[in-house]
Write a protein that holds these residues in place. Structure first.
Motif, PDB file in Angstrom:
ATOM      1  N   GLN A  83       0.853  -1.205   0.000  1.00  9.81           N
ATOM      2  CA  GLN A  83       0.000   0.000   0.000  1.00  9.81           C
ATOM      3  C   GLN A  83       0.882   1.246   0.000  1.00  9.81           C
ATOM      4  O   GLN A  83       0.569   2.236   0.658  1.00  9.81           O
ATOM      5  N   GLY A  84       2.017   1.152  -0.694  1.00  8.81           N
ATOM      6  CA  GLY A  84       3.018   2.232  -0.606  1.00  8.81           C
ATOM      7  C   GLY A  84       2.556   3.557  -1.196  1.00  8.81           C
ATOM      8  O   GLY A  84       1.598   3.615  -1.977  1.00  8.81           O
ATOM      9  N   PHE A  85       3.267   4.617  -0.827  1.00 11.47           N
ATOM     10  CA  PHE A  85       2.965   5.943  -1.372  1.00 11.47           C
ATOM     11  C   PHE A  85       3.390   6.022  -2.836  1.00 11.47           C
ATOM     12  O   PHE A  85       4.431   5.496  -3.220  1.00 11.47           O
ATOM     13  N   ASP A  86       2.572   6.735  -3.635  1.00  9.37           N
ATOM     14  CA  ASP A  86       2.916   7.007  -5.030  1.00  9.37           C
ATOM     15  C   ASP A  86       3.524   8.401  -5.178  1.00  9.37           C
ATOM     16  O   ASP A  86       4.292   8.659  -6.095  1.00  9.37           O
ATOM     17  N   ILE A  87       3.102   9.301  -4.274  1.00  8.58           N
ATOM     18  CA  ILE A  87       3.496  10.716  -4.402  1.00  8.58           C
ATOM     19  C   ILE A  87       3.800  11.290  -3.013  1.00  8.58           C
ATOM     20  O   ILE A  87       3.082  10.983  -2.046  1.00  8.58           O
ATOM     21  N   ASN A 131       6.476   4.052  -4.398  1.00 10.06           N
ATOM     22  CA  ASN A 131       6.180   3.151  -5.516  1.00 10.06           C
ATOM     23  C   ASN A 131       6.830   3.689  -6.784  1.00 10.06           C
ATOM     24  O   ASN A 131       7.074   4.891  -6.907  1.00 10.06           O
ATOM     25  N   ARG A 132       7.092   2.824  -7.719  1.00 12.71           N
ATOM     26  CA  ARG A 132       7.557   3.224  -9.051  1.00 12.71           C
ATOM     27  C   ARG A 132       6.430   2.919 -10.014  1.00 12.71           C
ATOM     28  O   ARG A 132       5.986   1.768 -10.014  1.00 12.71           O
ATOM     29  N   ALA A 167      18.430  18.859  -9.470  1.00 10.94           N
ATOM     30  CA  ALA A 167      19.516  17.869  -9.424  1.00 10.94           C
ATOM     31  C   ALA A 167      18.961  16.466  -9.178  1.00 10.94           C
ATOM     32  O   ALA A 167      19.383  15.496  -9.819  1.00 10.94           O
ATOM     33  N   LEU A 168      17.983  16.377  -8.253  1.00 12.96           N
ATOM     34  CA  LEU A 168      17.442  15.049  -7.922  1.00 12.96           C
ATOM     35  C   LEU A 168      16.696  14.456  -9.113  1.00 12.96           C
ATOM     36  O   LEU A 168      16.812  13.262  -9.403  1.00 12.96           O
ATOM     37  N   ASP A 169      15.932  15.305  -9.827  1.00  8.64           N
ATOM     38  CA  ASP A 169      15.196  14.811 -10.990  1.00  8.64           C
ATOM     39  C   ASP A 169      16.173  14.252 -12.026  1.00  8.64           C
ATOM     40  O   ASP A 169      15.918  13.216 -12.641  1.00  8.64           O
ATOM     41  N   ARG A 170      17.312  14.931 -12.177  1.00  9.50           N
ATOM     42  CA  ARG A 170      18.322  14.456 -13.142  1.00  9.50           C
ATOM     43  C   ARG A 170      19.014  13.189 -12.633  1.00  9.50           C
ATOM     44  O   ARG A 170      19.307  12.272 -13.396  1.00  9.50           O
ATOM     45  N   GLU A 171      19.258  13.165 -11.325  1.00 11.95           N
ATOM     46  CA  GLU A 171      19.915  11.988 -10.712  1.00 11.95           C
ATOM     47  C   GLU A 171      19.030  10.744 -10.837  1.00 11.95           C
ATOM     48  O   GLU A 171      19.514   9.639 -11.059  1.00 11.95           O
ATOM     49  N   LEU A 172      17.711  10.958 -10.690  1.00 12.04           N
ATOM     50  CA  LEU A 172      16.778   9.818 -10.665  1.00 12.04           C
ATOM     51  C   LEU A 172      16.287   9.423 -12.056  1.00 12.04           C
ATOM     52  O   LEU A 172      15.415   8.569 -12.184  1.00 12.04           O
ATOM     53  N   TYR A 173      16.868  10.064 -13.086  1.00 11.57           N
ATOM     54  CA  TYR A 173      16.440   9.769 -14.462  1.00 11.57           C
ATOM     55  C   TYR A 173      16.462   8.253 -14.715  1.00 11.57           C
ATOM     56  O   TYR A 173      17.450   7.584 -14.414  1.00 11.57           O
ATOM     57  N   GLY A 174      15.355   7.738 -15.208  1.00 11.65           N
ATOM     58  CA  GLY A 174      15.283   6.309 -15.532  1.00 11.65           C
ATOM     59  C   GLY A 174      14.922   5.423 -14.351  1.00 11.65           C
ATOM     60  O   GLY A 174      14.730   4.217 -14.517  1.00 11.65           O
ATOM     61  N   VAL A 177      11.181   7.479 -10.581  1.00  8.57           N
ATOM     62  CA  VAL A 177      10.769   8.537  -9.651  1.00  8.57           C
ATOM     63  C   VAL A 177      11.144   9.894 -10.245  1.00  8.57           C
ATOM     64  O   VAL A 177      12.267  10.090 -10.695  1.00  8.57           O
ATOM     65  N   ARG A 178      10.171  10.811 -10.260  1.00  6.93           N
ATOM     66  CA  ARG A 178      10.419  12.185 -10.697  1.00  6.93           C
ATOM     67  C   ARG A 178      10.510  13.098  -9.480  1.00  6.93           C
ATOM     68  O   ARG A 178       9.853  12.839  -8.469  1.00  6.93           O
TER      69      ARG A 178
END
Ligand code: NAP
Length: 265
Positions: A83-87, A131-132, A167-174, A177-178
């Motif tokens: 039941q994990g968080f999505d956002i 969640n992914r 930076a995090l959005d770029r780090e998490l690319y692929g 998670v956005r």
């Protein structure tokens, strides 16, 4: 991301923007974990929402390590139960309109802690249980893009959150998670003291309703917009400030005497 049936952690849920955002997310079919320090306020908010039974409350002070650990354990537990968080929406915030020289060391630390360290730490923890696909959305401010007198500490925190999100959005690319950033301009909530509201009127600075900001936040989540600056001409000033900071400095200098008069009140 479609929000129907998504599980969302919303910090600062009991505040002016948080309440409207909770209502907008409820209307979009989301299941919300309403977070804030005051459990009674959170319960009253939950009960006021049309689909109250879908939501739950979490009383946490985001500047306290013990409370962050409780939040982390809750996130891990929901993930384990499927039941994990999505956002996660990092919305909690506070500021003090004051000259840096008039502030105590502790008030500076507290403001940086809540507005910068807390969203960074919550994002770090969330990467362990979101969640992914998943989204971390950080609520910034126009003052994350423009340095303004009386708000040096808040500007430091919000500009930090802006670059952190980028930076995090770029780090998490692929990774699935956005990390998104949305920056409201002045918004009609009790975050702004009567002096600040009077100054904004005097300087003809426009402000938005928290309902409008909530609508924009929902849109940013649905469209997965990396960065959004709310309000015209503020969004233009943010861009001009990056390219020609002297132009923006010049127009703020013209307001300086007025701003100082409100800072002294
Ligand atoms: N209003 C504006 O003009 C404006 C403009 C641009 C950006 N923003 C940003 O929008 C966000 C929401 O602002 P708002 O106007 O809705 O402010 P608000 O009405 O003052 O609400 C602030 C929220 O943060 C929570 N909070 C404060 N300290 C906390 C702590 N230590 N731990 C956990 N929660 C805490 C408060 O809940 P409790 O006190 O119950 O804990 C409340 O729910 C903030 O990030 C703010 O910087 C606001």
């Amino acid at each position: 991301m479609k929000l129907n049936n998504k599980k969302i952690l919303l910090t600062g849920a009991s505040g002016g923007i948080g309440r409207e955002l909770a209502a907008a997310l409820d209307a979009a079919g989301a299941r919300i974990c309403l977070a804030g320090r005051n459990e009674q306020k959170l319960m009253a908010l939950k009960d006021s929402l049309p689909h109250a039974s879908r939501h739950f409350c979490l009383a946490v002070d985001l500047t306290q390590d013990d409370d962050l650990e409780r939040l982390n354990q809750a996130g891990l537990q929901y993930q384990k139960e499927g039941q994990g968080f999505d956002i996660v929406i990092n919305n909690a915030g506070a500021n003090q309109f004051a000259c840096l020289t008039d502030r105590s060391m502790q008030s500076v630390r507290d403001e940086l802690n809540l507005n910068l360290t807390a969203p960074v730490l919550v994002s770090k923890l969330a990467c362990g249980w979101l969640n992914r696909p998943g989204i971390i959305l950080n609520i910034g401010s126009t003052f994350g893009g423009i340095g303004y007198p009386g708000y040096s500490v808040y500007c430091a925190a919000k500009s930090g959150v802006y670059r952190f999100s980028e930076a995090l959005d770029r780090e998490l690319y692929g990774s699935g998670v956005r990390a998104l950033y949305i920056a409201p301009r002045a918004t009609e909530t009790s975050l702004n003291s009567p002096e600040v509201q009077a100054m904004n009127q005097d300087l003809k600075n426009q402000s938005d309703s928290p309902q409008l900001v909530a609508k924009m936040v929902v849109d940013s989540l649905e469209q997965e917009r990396a960065v959004r600056w709310i309000g015209w001409p503020e969004k233009l000033f943010v861009r001009v400030n990056q390219i020609l900071p002297g132009v923006v400095a010049g127009s703020i200098q013209k307001q300086h005497a007025k701003i100082m008069s409100y800072l002294k009140k």
